[in-house]
Design a protein around this motif. Structure first.
Motif, mmCIF file in Angstrom:
data_model
loop_
_atom_site.group_PDB
_atom_site.id
_atom_site.type_symbol
_atom_site.label_atom_id
_atom_site.label_comp_id
_atom_site.label_asym_id
_atom_site.label_seq_id
_atom_site.Cartn_x
_atom_site.Cartn_y
_atom_site.Cartn_z
ATOM 1 N N ILE A 51 145.650 40.832 11.002
ATOM 2 C CA ILE A 51 144.875 41.995 11.445
ATOM 3 C C ILE A 51 143.922 41.587 12.557
ATOM 4 O O ILE A 51 143.733 42.309 13.527
ATOM 5 N N LEU A 52 143.338 40.413 12.480
ATOM 6 C CA LEU A 52 142.404 39.957 13.491
ATOM 7 C C LEU A 52 143.109 39.618 14.807
ATOM 8 O O LEU A 52 142.539 39.768 15.868
ATOM 9 N N LEU A 53 144.343 39.159 14.774
ATOM 10 C CA LEU A 53 145.065 38.772 15.979
ATOM 11 C C LEU A 53 145.663 39.956 16.729
ATOM 12 O O LEU A 53 145.914 39.859 17.918
ATOM 13 N N ARG A 54 145.879 41.045 16.071
ATOM 14 C CA ARG A 54 146.476 42.212 16.715
ATOM 15 C C ARG A 54 145.387 42.984 17.469
ATOM 16 O O ARG A 54 144.392 43.385 16.876
ATOM 17 N N PRO A 55 145.541 43.184 18.810
ATOM 18 C CA PRO A 55 144.515 43.916 19.544
ATOM 19 C C PRO A 55 144.513 45.394 19.157
ATOM 20 O O PRO A 55 145.529 45.960 18.771
ATOM 21 N N ALA A 56 143.374 45.998 19.278
ATOM 22 C CA ALA A 56 143.227 47.414 18.959
ATOM 23 C C ALA A 56 144.007 48.243 19.964
ATOM 24 O O ALA A 56 144.182 47.845 21.117
ATOM 25 N N PRO A 57 144.506 49.415 19.572
ATOM 26 C CA PRO A 57 145.270 50.254 20.495
ATOM 27 C C PRO A 57 144.473 50.628 21.746
ATOM 28 O O PRO A 57 145.027 50.706 22.843
ATOM 29 N N ARG A 58 143.194 50.810 21.615
ATOM 30 C CA ARG A 58 142.373 51.181 22.761
ATOM 31 C C ARG A 58 142.285 50.019 23.751
ATOM 32 O O ARG A 58 142.344 50.208 24.964
ATOM 33 N N ALA A 59 142.153 48.818 23.262
ATOM 34 C CA ALA A 59 142.088 47.640 24.127
ATOM 35 C C ALA A 59 143.412 47.438 24.860
ATOM 36 O O ALA A 59 143.437 47.060 26.027
ATOM 37 N N ARG A 60 144.519 47.721 24.173
ATOM 38 C CA ARG A 60 145.829 47.626 24.824
ATOM 39 C C ARG A 60 145.936 48.609 25.976
ATOM 40 O O ARG A 60 146.456 48.284 27.037
ATOM 41 N N LEU A 61 145.439 49.804 25.785
ATOM 42 C CA LEU A 61 145.478 50.815 26.851
ATOM 43 C C LEU A 61 144.619 50.404 28.039
ATOM 44 O O LEU A 61 145.007 50.604 29.197
ATOM 45 N N VAL A 62 143.470 49.816 27.764
ATOM 46 C CA VAL A 62 142.594 49.366 28.851
ATOM 47 C C VAL A 62 143.274 48.264 29.654
ATOM 48 O O VAL A 62 143.288 48.282 30.885
ATOM 49 N N LEU A 112 146.511 47.630 29.842
ATOM 50 C CA LEU A 112 147.652 48.224 30.532
ATOM 51 C C LEU A 112 147.187 49.014 31.757
ATOM 52 O O LEU A 112 147.796 48.938 32.826
ATOM 53 N N GLY A 113 146.111 49.755 31.623
ATOM 54 C CA GLY A 113 145.567 50.521 32.743
ATOM 55 C C GLY A 113 145.118 49.624 33.886
ATOM 56 O O GLY A 113 145.360 49.918 35.057
ATOM 57 N N LEU A 114 144.458 48.512 33.554
ATOM 58 C CA LEU A 114 144.043 47.567 34.595
ATOM 59 C C LEU A 114 145.243 46.941 35.287
ATOM 60 O O LEU A 114 145.255 46.763 36.505
ATOM 61 N N ALA A 115 146.272 46.599 34.535
ATOM 62 C CA ALA A 115 147.479 46.010 35.124
ATOM 63 C C ALA A 115 148.154 47.000 36.069
ATOM 64 O O ALA A 115 148.581 46.635 37.168
ATOM 65 N N VAL A 116 148.237 48.264 35.663
ATOM 66 C CA VAL A 116 148.851 49.284 36.530
ATOM 67 C C VAL A 116 148.009 49.489 37.776
ATOM 68 O O VAL A 116 148.531 49.603 38.892
ATOM 69 N N ALA A 117 146.687 49.532 37.643
ATOM 70 C CA ALA A 117 145.800 49.724 38.793
ATOM 71 C C ALA A 117 145.935 48.582 39.789
ATOM 72 O O ALA A 117 145.987 48.806 41.002
ATOM 73 N N LEU A 118 146.000 47.347 39.305
ATOM 74 C CA LEU A 118 146.160 46.207 40.203
ATOM 75 C C LEU A 118 147.510 46.226 40.899
ATOM 76 O O LEU A 118 147.626 45.894 42.069
ATOM 77 N N THR A 119 148.541 46.609 40.181
ATOM 78 C CA THR A 119 149.877 46.673 40.767
ATOM 79 C C THR A 119 149.947 47.746 41.838
ATOM 80 O O THR A 119 150.473 47.523 42.925
#
Length: 160
Positions: free
Chosen positions: A5-16, A18-25
């Motif tokens: 449970i501690l190693l799995r990132p929260a869904p909100r953090a995953r979206l952030v 992913l959003g940063l990766a898309v913005a940089l691309t």
């Protein structure tokens, strides 16, 4: 179980992330627009008529020219260019307008010429060497080629 449970990132953090990766691309693939020179107003450029306008009225209507003719001051040039560039590539011309206003010796407009992108030339240099006319010399000819030439008759020696 508690470690997974501690190693799995929260869904909100995953979206952030992913959003940063898309913005940089997307920002790396952005298309940049550039405009250089005179800002063309079609209404004003069409108003310049040969035989009616003079040098003073052209400057009042269009402003100072981009440059004046090289060999005489009887030609005004108004140059406008629009370019596009993809990320870090070289800018390429998309639109270009050159308005040439020619004056007679009395200072009245003799002719108005317009050209566009059709006169733009693309130069591509030939690698890292410039081709020149002349003979091809070897390495040793470059180093030892002048031995015996200094002071020889007909080689520009003093006293001739």
């Amino acid at each position: 179980m508690p470690n997974s449970i501690l190693l799995r990132p929260a869904p909100r953090a995953r979206l952030v992330v992913l959003g940063l990766a898309v913005a940089l691309t997307v920002s790396g693939c952005a298309q940049l627009k550039g405009r250089q020179g005179y800002v063309v107003d079609p209404l004003l450029t069409e108003a310049i008529t040969p035989g009616v306008d003079n040098r003073e009225s052209v400057e009042k209507t269009l402003g100072r020219p981009t440059f004046v003719g090289q060999f005489s001051n009887n030609e005004y040039y108004y140059v406008s260019r629009e370019t596009r560039q993809l990320a870090f590539a070289k800018p390429r011309p998309v639109d270009q307008q050159v308005l040439r206003v020619r004056f007679d010796p009395a200072g009245n407009v003799a002719a108005v010429d317009r050209t566009g992108l059709e006169l733009v030339s693309r130069l591509s240099p030939e690698g890292d060497k410039t081709p020149t006319l002349g003979r091809q010399r070897s390495f040793f000819e470059d180093i030892f080629g002048n031995i015996g030439a200094v002071g020889a008759p007909g080689a520009g020696a003093p006293g001739q």
